[in-house]
Design a protein around this motif. Sequence first.
Motif, PDB file in Angstrom:
ATOM      1  N   ALA A  15       0.652  -1.151  -0.088  1.00 27.95           N
ATOM      2  CA  ALA A  15       0.076   0.022  -0.010  1.00 27.95           C
ATOM      3  C   ALA A  15       0.806   1.318   0.024  1.00 27.95           C
ATOM      4  O   ALA A  15       0.565   2.391  -0.626  1.00 27.95           O
ATOM      5  N   ARG A  16       1.969   1.315   0.651  1.00 28.97           N
ATOM      6  CA  ARG A  16       2.798   2.177   0.636  1.00 28.97           C
ATOM      7  C   ARG A  16       3.495   2.585  -0.614  1.00 28.97           C
ATOM      8  O   ARG A  16       3.460   3.793  -1.120  1.00 28.97           O
ATOM      9  N   VAL A  17       3.986   1.754  -1.122  1.00 27.50           N
ATOM     10  CA  VAL A  17       4.710   1.672  -2.469  1.00 27.50           C
ATOM     11  C   VAL A  17       3.712   2.213  -3.514  1.00 27.50           C
ATOM     12  O   VAL A  17       4.131   3.187  -4.295  1.00 27.50           O
ATOM     13  N   PHE A  18       2.449   1.769  -3.741  1.00 28.68           N
ATOM     14  CA  PHE A  18       1.575   2.136  -4.732  1.00 28.68           C
ATOM     15  C   PHE A  18       0.596   3.002  -4.285  1.00 28.68           C
ATOM     16  O   PHE A  18      -0.320   3.227  -5.374  1.00 28.68           O
ATOM     17  N   GLN A  19       0.815   3.550  -3.178  1.00 26.71           N
ATOM     18  CA  GLN A  19      -0.465   4.346  -2.493  1.00 26.71           C
ATOM     19  C   GLN A  19      -1.796   3.801  -3.009  1.00 26.71           C
ATOM     20  O   GLN A  19      -2.584   4.757  -3.317  1.00 26.71           O
ATOM     21  N   THR A  20      -1.845   2.690  -2.538  1.00 23.86           N
ATOM     22  CA  THR A  20      -3.374   2.103  -2.553  1.00 23.86           C
ATOM     23  C   THR A  20      -3.964   1.983  -1.147  1.00 23.86           C
ATOM     24  O   THR A  20      -3.774   1.000  -0.415  1.00 23.86           O
ATOM     25  N   ALA A  31      -5.873   3.499   7.503  1.00 26.81           N
ATOM     26  CA  ALA A  31      -5.157   3.948   8.589  1.00 26.81           C
ATOM     27  C   ALA A  31      -3.531   3.944   8.593  1.00 26.81           C
ATOM     28  O   ALA A  31      -2.864   4.136   9.558  1.00 26.81           O
ATOM     29  N   VAL A  32      -3.172   3.440   7.255  1.00 24.74           N
ATOM     30  CA  VAL A  32      -1.657   3.420   7.007  1.00 24.74           C
ATOM     31  C   VAL A  32      -1.126   4.459   6.202  1.00 24.74           C
ATOM     32  O   VAL A  32       0.188   4.252   5.632  1.00 24.74           O
ATOM     33  N   ARG A  33      -1.800   5.447   5.900  1.00 23.68           N
ATOM     34  CA  ARG A  33      -1.423   6.718   5.137  1.00 23.68           C
ATOM     35  C   ARG A  33      -0.185   7.377   5.656  1.00 23.68           C
ATOM     36  O   ARG A  33       0.669   8.191   5.097  1.00 23.68           O
ATOM     37  N   ASP A  34       0.169   7.498   6.991  1.00 20.93           N
ATOM     38  CA  ASP A  34       1.412   7.949   7.500  1.00 20.93           C
ATOM     39  C   ASP A  34       2.693   7.119   7.308  1.00 20.93           C
ATOM     40  O   ASP A  34       3.864   7.841   7.774  1.00 20.93           O
ATOM     41  N   ILE A  35       2.652   5.908   6.908  1.00 22.12           N
ATOM     42  CA  ILE A  35       3.627   5.177   6.832  1.00 22.12           C
ATOM     43  C   ILE A  35       4.543   5.692   5.704  1.00 22.12           C
ATOM     44  O   ILE A  35       4.231   5.910   4.545  1.00 22.12           O
ATOM     45  N   ARG A  44      -6.729  -3.649  -7.817  1.00 18.54           N
ATOM     46  CA  ARG A  44      -6.507  -3.232  -9.275  1.00 18.54           C
ATOM     47  C   ARG A  44      -5.007  -3.346  -9.427  1.00 18.54           C
ATOM     48  O   ARG A  44      -4.407  -4.002 -10.473  1.00 18.54           O
ATOM     49  N   GLN A  45      -4.197  -2.942  -8.546  1.00 23.28           N
ATOM     50  CA  GLN A  45      -2.755  -3.095  -8.600  1.00 23.28           C
ATOM     51  C   GLN A  45      -2.332  -4.422  -8.613  1.00 23.28           C
ATOM     52  O   GLN A  45      -1.278  -4.772  -9.035  1.00 23.28           O
ATOM     53  N   LEU A  46      -2.780  -4.967  -7.755  1.00 20.81           N
ATOM     54  CA  LEU A  46      -2.439  -6.701  -7.379  1.00 20.81           C
ATOM     55  C   LEU A  46      -2.586  -7.560  -8.214  1.00 20.81           C
ATOM     56  O   LEU A  46      -1.781  -8.353  -8.877  1.00 20.81           O
ATOM     57  N   ILE A  47      -3.746  -7.707  -8.530  1.00 26.91           N
ATOM     58  CA  ILE A  47      -4.650  -8.596  -9.427  1.00 26.91           C
ATOM     59  C   ILE A  47      -5.182  -8.290 -10.795  1.00 26.91           C
ATOM     60  O   ILE A  47      -5.647  -8.988 -11.695  1.00 26.91           O
ATOM     61  N   PRO A  88       6.956   7.537  -8.620  1.00 31.69           N
ATOM     62  CA  PRO A  88       5.980   7.435  -7.631  1.00 31.69           C
ATOM     63  C   PRO A  88       5.941   6.096  -6.896  1.00 31.69           C
ATOM     64  O   PRO A  88       6.151   5.069  -7.558  1.00 31.69           O
ATOM     65  N   GLY A  89       5.853   6.155  -5.523  1.00 32.89           N
ATOM     66  CA  GLY A  89       5.790   4.973  -4.896  1.00 32.89           C
ATOM     67  C   GLY A  89       7.365   4.363  -4.587  1.00 32.89           C
ATOM     68  O   GLY A  89       7.430   3.211  -3.717  1.00 32.89           O
ATOM     69  N   ALA A  90       8.300   5.033  -4.921  1.00 34.03           N
ATOM     70  CA  ALA A  90       9.532   4.509  -4.598  1.00 34.03           C
ATOM     71  C   ALA A  90       9.965   4.582  -3.426  1.00 34.03           C
ATOM     72  O   ALA A  90       9.298   5.605  -2.556  1.00 34.03           O
TER      73      ALA A  90
END
Length: 369
Positions: A64-69, A204-208, A77-80, A367-369
């Motif tokens: 989720a952090r890398v791909f901002q999902t 809840a993980v947007r701050d990572i 959608r990003q995964l499968i 993005p997402g790096a």
Amino acid sequence: MPRWVRVYLIPGAIFQSIMVGGGYGTGRELVEYFVRFGVGGAFSGMLLAMLLFSIIMAFTFEFARVFQTFDYRSFLRQLIGPIWPLFEISYLLGVLLVLAVVASATAAIVESALGVPGLAGGGLMLLAIVALVFFGRSVITLFFTFWSLVLYVVFAIYLIALLSTHTDEVVKGFEAADIHQGWILAAFKYVGYNIGAGIIALFAVRDIRSRTEAIGSGVMAGIIAMLPAFMFATGFAAGYPDVIDEAVPNYFMLDKLGIPWITGLFLIVLVGTFIETGAGMIQGIIERVDGWMMERRGEPASRWIHGLVALTAVILSTGMATFGVITLVAKGYGTLAWFQIIFYLTPLLTIGSWQLWRNARRPASLPGA
């Protein structure tokens, strides 16, 4: 709120809040997937489940952090890719199943403890879920975090009281420490149907901000989610094997404890966990709807649409609640587990790992790096 709390504790608290209610909060899930395999089998299975949760949540949060999902639609959608709607079908059915479980469990508790018609208790609980969803993500996050702390305190009081008054029975249960075959598969199935809470908790993980934080937060999520299970199972040792056949094992143990004020406190917290689980599941749908609205209109849906979505889910789940908590947990959750494993867990650990590896080899400015 300190950033370390937002990074390392809140995601785990949200994850736990979504999965802890219903069959978990009643103790029924723990009996079905752990305790019925013996006291030794229960603790072995829970340790395995904690390890699996920690690994999977670390992968999930990093993806989720890398791909901002940060909602299940964009994540899948990003995964499968184009087959992601297959997961959504199972997820929507799962929401109705979980709402039916928490309504059924609340009805059973209210009717047994207060003598109030079960339908009234379950209905009020479902309306509380709708109200919480209506007020939005920030209120849900605050409520979940606060209630997780309350939950730990009350569960600790319950366990200390049980250990101090039924010491011999608990010791006898642990001395037997029997392990029945099937506990490994049951632990995997338990993780399989509960792990969907991971991609619901993504809001809840947007701050990572780093891989280290994602891994640390994921490991903490696994620990936070399973600690109450260890507390409950320790208490169940005093009621084993009779507790296996109880629809609401926690209430059975409270009755065995025989301390009215602890029973009252526990039941209040228990109903609160049901509200958490229902609201969290529906919030997953809301995040998906808002993501779709942002793509097309540049703004999320209104509170009234959020409330309407919640109310619709509650109404559709009402009929399922008549099947009872034992049937719903034993039959429905097992089927849901395989959908989670096929469309989320397996792709995450295979395709997702490859996507993360490929992304890590790109220039850091992307993005997402």
